[in-house]
Design a protein around this motif. Structure first.
Motif, PDB file in Angstrom:
ATOM      1  N   ASN A  45      38.925  38.406  23.120  1.00  0.00           N
ATOM      2  CA  ASN A  45      39.122  39.027  24.431  1.00  0.00           C
ATOM      3  C   ASN A  45      38.216  40.238  24.596  1.00  0.00           C
ATOM      4  O   ASN A  45      38.620  41.257  25.126  1.00  0.00           O
ATOM      5  CB  ASN A  45      40.584  39.436  24.610  1.00  0.00           C
ATOM      6  N   SER A  54      36.053  43.035  25.800  1.00  0.00           N
ATOM      7  CA  SER A  54      35.875  43.587  27.136  1.00  0.00           C
ATOM      8  C   SER A  54      35.002  44.830  27.095  1.00  0.00           C
ATOM      9  O   SER A  54      34.766  45.458  28.104  1.00  0.00           O
ATOM     10  CB  SER A  54      37.235  43.917  27.764  1.00  0.00           C
ATOM     11  N   LYS A  70      29.567  41.717  32.353  1.00  0.00           N
ATOM     12  CA  LYS A  70      30.006  40.432  31.839  1.00  0.00           C
ATOM     13  C   LYS A  70      28.879  39.549  31.308  1.00  0.00           C
ATOM     14  O   LYS A  70      29.161  38.558  30.665  1.00  0.00           O
ATOM     15  CB  LYS A  70      30.823  39.636  32.877  1.00  0.00           C
ATOM     16  N   TRP A 119      29.248  48.307  40.906  1.00  0.00           N
ATOM     17  CA  TRP A 119      30.221  47.667  40.024  1.00  0.00           C
ATOM     18  C   TRP A 119      31.487  48.522  39.928  1.00  0.00           C
ATOM     19  O   TRP A 119      32.599  48.016  39.968  1.00  0.00           O
ATOM     20  CB  TRP A 119      29.585  47.474  38.654  1.00  0.00           C
ATOM     21  N   HIS A 137      32.511  43.545  40.933  1.00  0.00           N
ATOM     22  CA  HIS A 137      33.372  43.620  39.753  1.00  0.00           C
ATOM     23  C   HIS A 137      34.469  42.555  39.821  1.00  0.00           C
ATOM     24  O   HIS A 137      34.700  41.818  38.849  1.00  0.00           O
ATOM     25  CB  HIS A 137      33.984  45.021  39.662  1.00  0.00           C
ATOM     26  N   LYS A 138      35.122  42.428  40.965  1.00  0.00           N
ATOM     27  CA  LYS A 138      36.189  41.432  41.128  1.00  0.00           C
ATOM     28  C   LYS A 138      35.643  40.018  40.999  1.00  0.00           C
ATOM     29  O   LYS A 138      36.292  39.143  40.408  1.00  0.00           O
ATOM     30  CB  LYS A 138      36.877  41.603  42.484  1.00  0.00           C
ATOM     31  N   ASP A 144      34.936  39.384  37.303  1.00  0.00           N
ATOM     32  CA  ASP A 144      36.209  39.284  36.589  1.00  0.00           C
ATOM     33  C   ASP A 144      36.894  37.948  36.867  1.00  0.00           C
ATOM     34  O   ASP A 144      37.522  37.370  35.979  1.00  0.00           O
ATOM     35  CB  ASP A 144      37.149  40.425  36.980  1.00  0.00           C
ATOM     36  N   TYR A 192      34.895  35.028  34.915  1.00  0.00           N
ATOM     37  CA  TYR A 192      34.932  35.004  33.453  1.00  0.00           C
ATOM     38  C   TYR A 192      35.983  34.040  32.877  1.00  0.00           C
ATOM     39  O   TYR A 192      35.657  33.233  31.998  1.00  0.00           O
ATOM     40  CB  TYR A 192      35.094  36.422  32.899  1.00  0.00           C
TER      41      TYR A 192
END
Length: 130
Positions: free
Chosen positions: A22, A24, A48, A87, A96-97, A100, A103
């Motif tokens: 995970n 990040s 990402k 971002w 960013h959304k 996210d 991903y």
């Protein structure tokens, strides 16, 4: 990894790194293998892209290692880019959304792509997947 043990271990110069599936954080890697997967171009702008490449390598079965004593990595500091500012500004931008949201879908694609090899390599699938 016990960093102190790794640095003081004189019996080997190669230390396997167990990665968190995970990830990040902004993780950097140097790939010297010419067949490593490219960045997925759907991860654009900022954020990402390196994370997705590390996930691809992990799910594909690559191992990660800590540099031996005497090894080093260089980082050249640079000013924050306009894209990073966008971002971080979720109020006015959706980059960013979008990344996210992409991903987890990307992880599902990789898991499906390499499903047959995951168990044979002892690979642990991403959290929440069997």
């Amino acid at each position: 990894i016990n960093g102190e043990k790794v640095l003081n271990d004189e019996t080997t110069t190669d230390h396997k790194l167990h990665t968190n599936p995970n990830i990040s954080k902004n993780t950097h890697t140097q790939s010297i293998i010419p067949i490593s997967p490219y960045y997925d171009e759907r991860f654009h702008g900022y954020g990402k892209n390196k994370i997705q490449q590390i996930s691809h390598l992990r799910i594909k079965g690559y191992n990660f290692h800590v540099l031996p004593e005497g090894g080093f990595v260089l980082h050249h500091p640079h000013p924050e880019s306009n894209v990073k500012q966008r971002w971080n500004d979720g109020k006015h931008y959706k980059l960013h959304k979008e990344m996210d949201a992409l991903y987890p879908k990307y992880l599902e694609e990789l898991t499906d792509l390499y499903r047959d090899g995951l168990k044979s390599r002892g690979m642990i699938p991403p959290c929440g997947r069997k």
